[in-house]
Write a protein that holds these residues in place. Structure first.
Motif: not given
Length: 252
Positions: A160-168, A225-227
């Motif tokens: 989630x740190x790598x994906x940022x706000x777009x992480x699901x 997971x996205x991104x």
């Protein structure tokens, strides 16, 4: 000198017995001990008579239905139509088997089977891993459960740190993926029982199974997971660290 008193004669009404004659001082019949008194009949209540002979006789016997609902609805299921107990508990054995077979082939992993996350399969794999370690005279059940929890939290935070706000990626799915990808480690733990300890063979097998788990876990995370495709290398490194620790637990 005694004084005489004139006693009037006793006359019973209609010549009956005073014990059975009706009157204000009627004698009560004795009742059995500890028996409650009978309620008095209320003359104001209507009396309903039933004619037994007028009802048509029943020629068929209907067995009681135990699978119906309390309300007697016609849409209730019987015992034959009810789902199995494991499915009612949320344990789908067919789905667990399909996910297991897909992980056995690291080059053809089907991410669509892992859309519905569950913890039944990972729990089975972790218990099997601990059982093989117990056969090797190593009691690691608590360590295994603790490491899996920390590993899932670590991978969840990193992704989630790598994906940022777009992480699901949610934590429940992360636990499921890390647990299912423990299957190569379970196989390694079983094979290590027949391999000499502290040798080149066991280190080579450990590297092979670590790469297997890393590849499968990385692909599932990227596909589900996205991104995740942009940071595939960093995700693979985090997965490699996780399964490297479990391989060291088997080797040492």
């Amino acid at each position: 000198m005694a004084k005489e008193f004139n006693v009037p004669p006793v006359i019973f009404p209609s010549g009956g017995n005073p014990s059975t004659s009706a009157g204000p001082h009627q004698r009560r019949l004795p009742t059995a001990p500890f028996q409650p008194p009978r309620p008095a009949v209320n003359p104001t209540l209507p009396f309903m008579s039933f004619d037994v002979g007028s009802a048509p006789p029943s020629t068929s016997f209907s067995a009681p239905v135990f699978g119906g609902s309390i309300g007697g609805s016609s849409g209730s299921l019987g015992f034959d139509e009810e789902p199995p107990l494991l499915e009612e508990l949320g344990i789908n054995t067919r789905q667990i088997w399909r996910k297991t077979v897909s992980i056995l082939n690291p080059f053809r992993v089907n991410p669509n089977l892992h859309e519905d996350a569950d913890l039944s399969g990972p729990f089975i794999f972790l218990m099997a891993f601990g059982l093989f370690q117990l056969l090797a005279h190593k009691l690691h059940f608590g360590i295994i459960l603790g490491w899996v929890t920390v590993a899932a939290l670590f991978l969840y935070v990193v992704f989630n740190m790598l994906a940022g706000r777009n992480g699901n990626l949610d934590l429940y799915r992360c636990f499921s993926l890390v647990g299912y990808c423990m299957l190569p480690m379970v196989i390694f733990s079983a094979v290590s029982l027949f391999v000499p300890e502290q040798g080149v063979v066991i280190f080579g097998l450990g590297a092979f199974f670590v790469l297997w788990s890393t590849r499968v876990c990385t692909r599932l995370l990227v596909e589900l997971a996205s991104c995740g495709d942009e940071h595939r290398g960093l995700i693979a490194y985090a997965c490699w660290l996780i399964y490297m620790l479990f391989s060291l637990l088997v080797i040492f």
